[in-house]
Design a protein around this motif. Structure first.
Motif, PDB file in Angstrom:
ATOM      1  N   ALA A 105       0.709  -1.104  -0.005  1.00 21.56           N
ATOM      2  CA  ALA A 105      -0.024   0.049   0.042  1.00 21.56           C
ATOM      3  C   ALA A 105       0.824   1.310  -0.170  1.00 21.56           C
ATOM      4  CB  ALA A 105      -0.962   0.019   1.208  1.00 21.56           C
ATOM      5  N   LYS A 106       2.042   1.193   0.619  1.00 23.41           N
ATOM      6  CA  LYS A 106       3.020   2.327   0.709  1.00 23.41           C
ATOM      7  C   LYS A 106       3.553   2.723  -0.716  1.00 23.41           C
ATOM      8  CE  LYS A 106       4.507   2.363   5.478  1.00 23.41           C
ATOM      9  NZ  LYS A 106       5.899   2.088   6.349  1.00 23.41           N
ATOM     10  N   ILE A 107       3.701   1.716  -1.325  1.00 17.73           N
ATOM     11  CA  ILE A 107       4.175   1.802  -2.811  1.00 17.73           C
ATOM     12  C   ILE A 107       3.114   2.566  -3.443  1.00 17.73           C
ATOM     13  CG2 ILE A 107       4.504   0.514  -5.167  1.00 17.73           C
ATOM     14  CD1 ILE A 107       6.019  -1.576  -3.422  1.00 17.73           C
ATOM     15  N   ALA A 108       1.791   2.314  -3.574  1.00 22.40           N
ATOM     16  CA  ALA A 108       0.634   2.863  -4.230  1.00 22.40           C
ATOM     17  C   ALA A 108       0.470   4.612  -3.538  1.00 22.40           C
ATOM     18  CB  ALA A 108      -0.478   2.211  -4.112  1.00 22.40           C
ATOM     19  N   GLU A 109       0.575   4.589  -2.121  1.00 20.65           N
ATOM     20  CA  GLU A 109       0.429   5.818  -1.691  1.00 20.65           C
ATOM     21  C   GLU A 109       1.466   6.795  -2.443  1.00 20.65           C
ATOM     22  OE1 GLU A 109       1.532   9.231   0.432  1.00 20.65           O
ATOM     23  OE2 GLU A 109       2.606   7.333   0.602  1.00 20.65           O
ATOM     24  N   LYS A 110       2.741   6.375  -2.326  1.00 29.16           N
ATOM     25  CA  LYS A 110       3.805   7.202  -3.119  1.00 29.16           C
ATOM     26  C   LYS A 110       3.639   7.523  -4.586  1.00 29.16           C
ATOM     27  CE  LYS A 110       7.453   4.634  -4.386  1.00 29.16           C
ATOM     28  NZ  LYS A 110       7.411   4.508  -5.796  1.00 29.16           N
ATOM     29  N   ASN A 111       3.258   6.565  -5.519  1.00 31.39           N
ATOM     30  CA  ASN A 111       2.983   6.778  -6.724  1.00 31.39           C
ATOM     31  C   ASN A 111       1.889   7.711  -6.814  1.00 31.39           C
ATOM     32  OD1 ASN A 111       5.131   5.231  -7.031  1.00 31.39           O
ATOM     33  ND2 ASN A 111       3.932   3.455  -7.935  1.00 31.39           N
ATOM     34  N   HIS A 112       0.732   7.470  -6.377  1.00 32.34           N
ATOM     35  CA  HIS A 112      -0.387   8.384  -6.466  1.00 32.34           C
ATOM     36  C   HIS A 112       0.045   9.904  -5.977  1.00 32.34           C
ATOM     37  CE1 HIS A 112      -3.653   6.020  -7.408  1.00 32.34           C
ATOM     38  NE2 HIS A 112      -3.339   5.094  -6.577  1.00 32.34           N
ATOM     39  N   ARG A 113       0.833   9.989  -4.864  1.00 27.52           N
ATOM     40  CA  ARG A 113       1.373  11.325  -4.347  1.00 27.52           C
ATOM     41  C   ARG A 113       2.341  11.773  -5.402  1.00 27.52           C
ATOM     42  NH1 ARG A 113       5.722  11.127  -1.159  1.00 27.52           N
ATOM     43  NH2 ARG A 113       5.151   9.015  -0.349  1.00 27.52           N
ATOM     44  N   HIS A 114       3.198  11.019  -6.070  1.00 24.84           N
ATOM     45  CA  HIS A 114       4.015  11.726  -6.958  1.00 24.84           C
ATOM     46  C   HIS A 114       3.211  12.347  -8.424  1.00 24.84           C
ATOM     47  CE1 HIS A 114       7.776   8.915  -5.873  1.00 24.84           C
ATOM     48  NE2 HIS A 114       7.610  10.160  -4.808  1.00 24.84           N
ATOM     49  N   SER A 115       2.060  11.558  -8.668  1.00 26.46           N
ATOM     50  CA  SER A 115       1.361  11.777 -10.009  1.00 26.46           C
ATOM     51  C   SER A 115       0.743  13.221  -9.641  1.00 26.46           C
ATOM     52  CB  SER A 115       0.249  10.989 -10.326  1.00 26.46           C
ATOM     53  OG  SER A 115      -0.602  10.727  -9.365  1.00 26.46           O
ATOM     54  N   ALA A 116       0.352  13.597  -8.579  1.00 24.35           N
ATOM     55  CA  ALA A 116      -0.220  14.869  -8.586  1.00 24.35           C
ATOM     56  C   ALA A 116       0.440  16.049  -9.037  1.00 24.35           C
ATOM     57  CB  ALA A 116      -0.342  15.421  -6.942  1.00 24.35           C
ATOM     58  N   LEU A 117       1.832  15.895  -8.987  1.00 23.47           N
ATOM     59  CA  LEU A 117       2.790  17.025  -9.849  1.00 23.47           C
ATOM     60  C   LEU A 117       2.832  16.670 -11.286  1.00 23.47           C
ATOM     61  CD1 LEU A 117       5.375  17.257  -6.997  1.00 23.47           C
ATOM     62  CD2 LEU A 117       3.452  18.681  -7.355  1.00 23.47           C
ATOM     63  N   ASN A 118       2.240  15.845 -12.047  1.00 29.77           N
ATOM     64  CA  ASN A 118       2.440  15.371 -13.347  1.00 29.77           C
ATOM     65  C   ASN A 118       1.269  15.574 -14.240  1.00 29.77           C
ATOM     66  OD1 ASN A 118       2.951  14.139 -15.615  1.00 29.77           O
ATOM     67  ND2 ASN A 118       3.500  12.296 -14.948  1.00 29.77           N
ATOM     68  N   PRO A 119       1.415  16.712 -15.070  1.00 30.65           N
ATOM     69  CA  PRO A 119      -0.072  17.066 -15.870  1.00 30.65           C
ATOM     70  C   PRO A 119      -0.346  15.840 -16.935  1.00 30.65           C
ATOM     71  CG  PRO A 119       1.950  18.070 -16.580  1.00 30.65           C
ATOM     72  CD  PRO A 119       2.374  17.646 -15.466  1.00 30.65           C
ATOM     73  N   TYR A 120       0.266  15.181 -17.023  1.00 26.60           N
ATOM     74  CA  TYR A 120      -0.077  14.031 -18.039  1.00 26.60           C
ATOM     75  C   TYR A 120      -0.833  12.931 -17.509  1.00 26.60           C
ATOM     76  CZ  TYR A 120       3.152  16.314 -21.292  1.00 26.60           C
ATOM     77  OH  TYR A 120       3.579  17.446 -22.048  1.00 26.60           O
ATOM     78  N   SER A 121      -1.007  12.793 -16.255  1.00 30.39           N
ATOM     79  CA  SER A 121      -1.436  11.475 -15.269  1.00 30.39           C
ATOM     80  C   SER A 121      -2.920  11.532 -15.456  1.00 30.39           C
ATOM     81  CB  SER A 121      -0.869  11.575 -13.988  1.00 30.39           C
ATOM     82  OG  SER A 121       0.327  11.523 -13.707  1.00 30.39           O
ATOM     83  N   GLN A 122      -3.304  10.210 -15.331  1.00 28.34           N
ATOM     84  CA  GLN A 122      -4.859   9.912 -15.783  1.00 28.34           C
ATOM     85  C   GLN A 122      -5.411  10.436 -14.556  1.00 28.34           C
ATOM     86  OE1 GLN A 122      -5.690   6.284 -17.494  1.00 28.34           O
ATOM     87  NE2 GLN A 122      -7.664   6.058 -16.417  1.00 28.34           N
ATOM     88  N   PHE A 123      -4.645  10.093 -13.192  1.00 29.39           N
ATOM     89  CA  PHE A 123      -5.199  10.434 -11.794  1.00 29.39           C
ATOM     90  C   PHE A 123      -4.258  11.192 -11.273  1.00 29.39           C
ATOM     91  CE2 PHE A 123      -6.739   6.126 -12.807  1.00 29.39           C
ATOM     92  CZ  PHE A 123      -8.224   6.593 -12.838  1.00 29.39           C
ATOM     93  N   ARG A 124      -4.865  12.352 -10.424  1.00 27.11           N
ATOM     94  CA  ARG A 124      -3.782  13.229  -9.730  1.00 27.11           C
ATOM     95  C   ARG A 124      -4.322  13.566  -8.374  1.00 27.11           C
ATOM     96  NH1 ARG A 124      -2.440  18.657 -13.392  1.00 27.11           N
ATOM     97  NH2 ARG A 124      -0.644  18.526 -11.715  1.00 27.11           N
ATOM     98  N   ASP A 125      -5.011  12.584  -7.954  1.00 29.19           N
ATOM     99  CA  ASP A 125      -5.426  12.735  -6.708  1.00 29.19           C
ATOM    100  C   ASP A 125      -4.383  12.043  -5.746  1.00 29.19           C
ATOM    101  OD1 ASP A 125      -7.971  13.926  -7.299  1.00 29.19           O
ATOM    102  OD2 ASP A 125      -8.812  11.737  -7.702  1.00 29.19           O
TER     103      ASP A 125
END
Length: 436
Positions: free
Chosen positions: A170-190
């Motif tokens: 779960a920590k891996i997924a939490e990290k990756n969702h957190r990183h994606s918040a700064l990526n304008p190309y991401s499908q999810f940014r929550d």
């Protein structure tokens, strides 16, 4: 040995599959952006490899004819989830062999909603052997996606053998969702809390919905050039050298009783070992990694397989915070497949784009400091893995050619930009433009 360089990259924003944008439009956008990034037009491309998994034959030609019918070879590639990197691998080989000085690797995908499944039910499934072994040793749940069971079982075995826990996944997924918040190309940014990840709907075993990549629509592209081409076109300041690249397929371990091996861990080990030996560096020399996290369990077992951790110690990398900003490595600064999305043919080229931007120091708020080496890992079941090591050609600062920073702003291309990127020889005719 001859060198090859990435001189231009581009990608679309990754989207939920809603059928609103078709593959010719997605592919054209990514290819146009990569050409503009390189400051060249399509007639300077001598060969193209186009990757996609879901689509009819010659879809690559359908995309690229929009930039001009220059009669260059266009090879269509399908290699499961490693399709985009396989196109990149082929382009790199062709350039380093001296056959051409400039090649394009393009990947795109228009997907259906829901979990992946076989498109052909009247013939042998390429994964029938591993599915059979899994069913015999761990059982098979008819209601759970097959890929989730393969990777989920790999995570379960890792926990059984080495002491990792569902919280580590779960920590891996939490990290990756957190990183994606700064990526304008991401499908999810929550951004999600660890509890939200753990308590999201169960998919299989310890895997919850927020630990699984979504199906996505999108495209990515890279322009690969020889040293001669780079110097001729004054591209060295922005060029990213492909230091080493390795591709491998499964070993017989894939048909053993080990669930970790069903997920292709041994081909990753082989490719990684060969890559670092060829490059003359070690995993400790790497600062940033784009890793194929189709499920959080695959990111966990891949830490070991790549040599980022000692065997059985992947979860200690998570506990120490050495897989995110401020730690030893920053893994999946883009958000990874889990949050950025996973349009199969485009994923490998989106990973390439992110690492090129990181090495150019363009990534803004998600920039990894002091990047010297960047590592890419892209795997497909069935199986194929491509691992690539990059570094910047020189220490010169480069600025975007397109009037904005594409690493931090996801814009659509304009008709004027498409015309600029199109072939100047055999320019698109009125008839061609009208038909396409």
């Amino acid at each position: 040995m001859p060198k090859s360089y990435v001189v231009g990259v581009g990608m679309t924003q990754f989207l939920k599959p809603r059928g609103l944008v078709d593959y010719p439009e997605m592919g054209l956008e990514a290819a146009t952006k990569a050409l503009l990034d390189a400051g060249i037009s399509y007639d300077q491309v001598e060969y193209a490899f186009t990757g996609y998994v879901y689509g009819d034959s010659t879809a690559g030609q359908r995309v690229l004819y929009q930039l001009g019918m220059t009669q260059i070879p266009v090879i269509n590639v399908n290699n499961n989830c490693s399709t985009g990197s396989t196109a990149l691998y082929q382009a790199r080989i062709l350039v380093e062999s001296g056959v051409v000085d400039c090649a394009m690797a393009l990947g795109f995908e228009r997907m259906e909603r829901g979990s992946l499944g076989s498109k052909f039910t009247d013939r042998t499934n390429p994964l029938d052997h591993v599915m059979g072994v899994m069913a015999e040793n761990r059982g098979f749940e008819p209601t759970a996606p097959g890929a989730a069971q393969i990777f989920g079982n790999a995570g379960i075995e890792y926990m059984e053998k080495y002491g990792a826990t569902p919280t580590h996944l779960a920590k891996i997924a939490e990290k990756n969702h957190r990183h994606s918040a700064l990526n304008p190309y991401s499908q999810f940014r929550d951004i999600y809390t660890l509890d939200q990840v753990l308590n999201s709907p169960k998919v299989f075993g310890p895997l919850t919905k927020l630990q699984c990549c979504p199906t996505s629509d999108g495209a990515g592209c890279a322009i690969i050039a020889s040293e001669k081409f780079v110097k001729k076109h004054n591209l060295m300041d922005q060029a990213i050298e492909i230091v080493a690249q390795e591709m491998a397929t499964d070993s017989p371990k894939m048909l053993s009783t080990s669930a970790i091996e069903w997920a292709g861990a041994d081909m990753t080990r082989r490719a990684a070992q060969q890559l670092f030996k060829k490059a003359g560096v070690t995993p400790n020399d790497v600062q940033v990694v784009e890793l194929h996290d189709c499920f959080s369990a695959n990111e966990l077992v891949t830490y070991d397989a790549l040599g980022l951790t000692a065997p059985g110690k992947a979860h200690t990398l998570i506990d120490s915070g050495d897989n995110t900003y401020g730690g030893k490595f920053v893994i999946n600064p883009s958000g990874g497949l889990i949050s950025k999305g996973h349009p199969l043919g485009a994923t490998g080229l989106a990973q390439c784009s992110e690492l090129v931007w990181q090495l150019r120091n363009w990534a803004g708020e998600r920039q990894v400091p002091n990047v010297k080496y960047a590592l890419q890992h892209n795997v497909g079941l069935g199986g194929a893995v491509v691992i690539t090591l990059y570094k910047k050609a020189n220490n010169a600062k480069s600025e975007p050619r397109v009037g904005y920073n594409p690493a931090v702003e996801a814009r659509n291309v304009t008709e004027e930009e498409v015309q600029k990127a199109s072939a100047k020889v055999n320019q698109r005719s009125e008839i061609l433009s009208a038909r396409l």
